[in-house]
Design an enzyme around this catalytic site. Structure first.
Site: not given
Lengths: 771, 150
Positions: A488, A490, A528, A530, A721, A723, A725-726
């Site tokens: 999900g 992406g 994580a 990653r 870049a 990561g 999202g968490e």
């Protein structure tokens, strides 16, 4: 050659990377054609159903399957007696979990037997006709009872380390404590001398359920010498290794295909239903599909509940001195990812501040409840709201604005975080200022309203080992083989953008399929935060190898000695005004319309072994601000607005970054306000349906959610870049708790249900009327 | 067992179902219409939403026998509508799709909101509160829904 690469970078920046390209998988998912494991069928496939224990702790003294075996459609019934030729224990951290219950059961819901039948209905009917006789044992259903000296011991004997815990030598089990993590910096005792402010409290954090809408599902096929799995697992290569170990095969003899996942959030990390499905397929001699119901997935993985005691000291002027934290994580009956969660929670306990000293002691505790594993921002979410709540208490005691207190005490870029490993690689003060500004920090407060900020860090990247392959065929199309699981977030879209950017080809000409351990090269895991950073770097490197081959051919075609004369642009290679498309170059290279260029990208630790202590790959920032309103009559807390910061280095796809933070914000809001798995004293989960376990709906949204993207192009991943999202998940509950305290209601227990908040308000009013 | 006849995605379909079979199972297992998703099975999540005689229903809580004579539309039928074409563009632009497990059910709910049969629209948040999404945080869903229903 290096010069050419650099020119490629500069000239091509922005053709794909940094753009909000539409997701590769949007159309197939909207149409309902996207295949999830539950939608797959393979020839001769049977359906499995699992008989689960109704008691939390018991010896199995009788197990009679004869009646079930005679039921219509039943092909096989699996019990402990079918595992005598195996060492049936798995667990990537601790090998404590049998494929199916052996001499005893340790939680309500533990698989005791499984049936393979021609239809789901037949399998479900048959499990009702299995007779199990339990001799019940004392139950330790929560942390306090599991730590009691008289507690029943869940796992006797020495614990065996799993193959992928990555935490060095595991300490010995002490009672029901399966893992301990302690860190100490400076001498905490000496900091008390100058302490004018001391905050010392106990806290409770709830067990919660990830609820990925798609439950755990697996199809297993066992044909002597080979196992095939279609599984919705986040880490297919780690599952492959465990399945090979359990069934005594070479890892190459196990092949796992991962279609789309209907959400993961950590619930599908590491090994879950796969061993049971393989054992059942082995017994049946036919492929078997098992699809969990929600109540089954709820006892397959969850987030650890926790008790914590924390003490923070500061000078009268609000300079932070020392912090002590002790916490106990309820890992349930089997360790699953508990040790790693404990270590991550331990690292989050001090918070990113300039302490003179701190001491952290975390314990991972077995209880007779369902196993706890990973859930988005684990560890950090557990501790950040506690640490940040104490920071705000210090600010209130010192009479300093909480934002100013953070400005004075936060770590700066380059500061050491752990005695080994990566120093701080982000600007936390800048990040929290942005979040605060977004909610109107400093505005005059209205009655019953409050604002809060929170700052934390999360070790991201896990073990940095990922490979990728990029192929270009004779029509110029590009295939990316990378095992990051599309759940999900992406990742397939982002990987396509990275390859398109390097090769300067249209994004639409790149195909990214899912993970298949038979074909996609090794990737440690999807978690994580990653994938973009580590696997994405693999894709970038693989695409550059393809580009090198194209340049090599172009040199021959143009008769150019120095590749620096060539320019890569618009999917072609240019020599002045003369150009060849990449497709033409592939055809030139092979002399016909065929062949393909194959590039390999490898990512491994830059130095050392890449262990947890030496890491992380990068520090993910956990920064948020929130404004809440509390109704003193009812205790209802309403989150009016939130702001989160995604400090991503470079946003490969900004909209996908925003979606990550919006999703994490709402999950964090649920965890903070109402989500809670309630276990009774006897170990039964009392709210095991979505009717009783409520997750956020559209009605729970704040009026305003702002996700701020910070791009300093400073990440170790492709195009700078890193990561995301968490971080927002860890930060949002903390910001909400602080905002509520700012409104006058200091809480030390989550979730912030109306009942709890109302009771707290009564307590506070009672206290102030006594004065 | 009982015989029934209904119009599924515009096609007259004869079915033989058990009395206790749920519409969700019949759609997925008998008819291979796997775009309809199974999740909570207690009518909370909306992943199994289909349209029966113009109204969105949770197929996990409806006996298949109750669709005798009814008209059923699943995501596989919605694909041929102009609504779907528009929705594809809007959903893609807002990056509304993430894992995609809730998406078919959500689209069917949204479609039912656009044809006026449910009467005047209430607050979109209320209308969509029966379609859970664990990935997106709903902002992009509401933004897309706003466009599609206006």
């Amino acid at each position: 050659m290096t010069d050419v690469i650099r020119r490629v970078d500069r000239q091509s920046r922005g053709t794909a990377v940094g753009r909000n390209v539409g997701r590769l998988d949007a159309a197939v998912k909207m149409s309902g054609r996207a295949e999830f494991v539950g939608d797959l069928e393979i020839p001769r496939m049977l359906f499995g159903a699992v008989l689960r224990s109704p008691v939390a702790h018991a010896r199995i003294v009788g197990l009679d399957t004869s009646e079930a075996e005679r039921m219509p459609g039943v092909v096989a019934v699996l019990t402990r007696d079918d595992l005598n030729d195996l060492d049936p224990f798995y667990g990537h951290a601790i090998r404590d979990r049998p494929i199916i219950a052996l001499e005893k059961v340790r939680f309500v819901g533990e698989p005791v037997a499984a049936v393979a039948a021609t239809t789901v209905a037949q399998a479900e009917a048959a499990i009702l006709h299995i007779d199990v006789e339990y001799e019940e044992l004392p139950v330790a259903a929560n942390i306090a009872s599991a730590l009691d000296p008289a507690a029943p011991i869940l796992h006797e004997g020495q614990l065996r380390s799993g193959a992928a815990h990555g935490l060095g030598d595991l300490p010995d089990r002490v009672g029901n404590i399966c893992y301990q993590y302690a860190i100490e910096r400076g001498h905490i005792e000496t900091t008390d001398a100058s302490a004018a402010i001391v905050i010392d409290r106990e806290y409770t954090f709830p067990a919660v359920y990830q609820y990925s809408m798609e439950t755990h599902a697996v199809i297993a096929k066992y044909s002597g010498g080979e196992i095939r799995l279609w599984a919705n697992c986040q880490h297919p290569f780690l599952v492959r290794a465990e399945i090979a170990m359990l069934f005594d095969l070479a890892i190459e003899q196990v092949r796992i295909t991962v279609p789309f996942l209907g959400g993961g959030f950590g619930s599908k990390s590491y090994t879950k239903m796969e061993p049971l499905a393989v054992a059942l397929a082995r017994k049946a001699g036919r492929p078997v599909k098992i699809v969990n119901r929600v109540d089954e997935s709820m006892v397959t993985s969850r987030r650890h509940g926790m008790k914590c005691r924390m003490r923070t000291t500061a000078t009268e002027g609000g300079r932070l001195l020392g912090r002590e934290a002790q916490f106990w994580l309820d890992t349930g009956a089997y360790a699953d990812n508990g040790p790693r969660v404990t270590a991550t929670a331990g690292d989050a306990a001090p918070g990113p501040y300039r302490w003179q000293a701190f001491r952290v002691d975390g314990q991972c505790v077995y209880t007779n409840t369902s196993p706890s594993g990973s859930y988005r921002a684990f560890g950090a979410t557990h501790l950040q709201w506690i640490g940040e709540s104490q920071i705000d208490e210090v600010a209130r005691a010192a009479g300093i604005d909480p934002l100013d207190l953070r400005r004075e005490n936060l770590l700066h870029r380059g500061d050491e975080i752990r005695s080994r490993g990566k120093p701080l690689d982000a600007d936390l003060i800048g990040d929290v200022e942005k979040a605060a500004a977004a909610i109107g920090w400093g505005r005059e407060r209205l009655a019953n309203r409050g604002m809060g900020v929170s700052v934390g860090l999360l070790a991201a990247g896990a073990h940095p080992v990922s490979m990728a392959t990029v192929k270009m065929g004779a029509t110029g199309g590009v295939a990316v083989l990378v095992a990051s699981t599309e759940m999900g977030q992406g990742t397939r879209t982002v990987m396509a953008q990275i390859a398109a950017e390097v090769l300067t080809v249209p994004f639409s000409s790149v195909v990214v399929a899912g993970a298949d351990t038979g074909f996609t090269p090794y990737d440690r895991s999807t978690g994580a935060s990653r994938s973009t950073t580590v696997a994405g770097l693999g894709v970038e490197r693989a695409a550059r190898e393809v580009l090198d081959s194209l340049l090599e051919t172009a040199q021959e075609v143009f008769g150019v000695e120095d590749p620096a004369c060539l320019e890569v642009r618009d999917g072609a290679i240019w020599n002045g005004t003369d150009s060849r498309t990449m497709a033409e170059l592939v055809v030139s290279r092979f002399g016909f319309i065929g062949g393909e260029l194959v590039g390999h990208g490898e990512v491994k630790p830059e130095s050392g072994s890449g262990s947890y202590e030496e890491g992380p790959v990068f520090w993910e920032v956990c920064v948020a601000a929130a404004e809440v309103e509390v109704d003193p009559e009812t205790g209802v807390v309403t989150v009016l607005q939130t702001a989160t910061v995604a400090d991503v280095g470079t946003a490969i796809n900004p909209k996908l970054v925003e979606r990550q933070d919006e999703g994490a914000t709402v999950q964090g809001l649920g965890n903070a306000l109402f989500e809670e798995m309630i276990f009774a004293e006897d170990g039964n989960l009392l709210n095991d349906t979505l009717l009783d376990y409520r997750v956020p709906t559209t009605m729970d949204l704040p009026e305003r959610m702002t996700s701020i993207i910070v791009e300093n192009h400073d990440g170790p991943g492709p195009f700078g870049a890193k990561g995301c999202g968490e971080g927002a998940f860890a930060a949002v509950p903390a910001a909400i708790v602080n905002a509520l305290a700012d409104a006058g209601v200091l809480m030390n227990e989550l979730p912030l249900t109306p009942r709890r908040v109302w009771q707290r308000i009564q307590q506070l009013e009672h206290r102030s009327s006594e004065r | 067992m009982m015989q029934l006849e209904s119009t599924i995605n515009g096609r007259c379909t004869q079915l033989e179902v058990n009395d206790n079979e749920l519409l969700l199972d019949v759609l997925r297992d008998h008819l291979g219409l796997t775009g309809t998703k199974r999740s909570c099975e207690v009518e909370v999540c909306g992943a199994c939403t289909v349209i029966v005689d113009g109204l969105p229903v949770s197929s996990c809580m409806l006996l298949a026998s109750e669709i005798d004579g009814a008209e059923v539309v699943t995501i596989e039928g919605l694909r041929d509508t102009t609504f779907y074409e528009r929705a594809q563009e809007v959903f893609t632009r807002h990056a509304t799709v993430q894992c995609g497990f809730c998406t078919p059910g959500l689209l069917l709910t949204l479609w039912s909101l656009t044809d006026g049969r449910l009467g005047p629209l209430r607050d979109l948040r209320e209308e969509l509160s029966g379609n859970l999404c664990r990935c997106t945080g709903y902002q992009s869903i509401l933004a897309a829904a706003e466009e599609l229903t206006s």
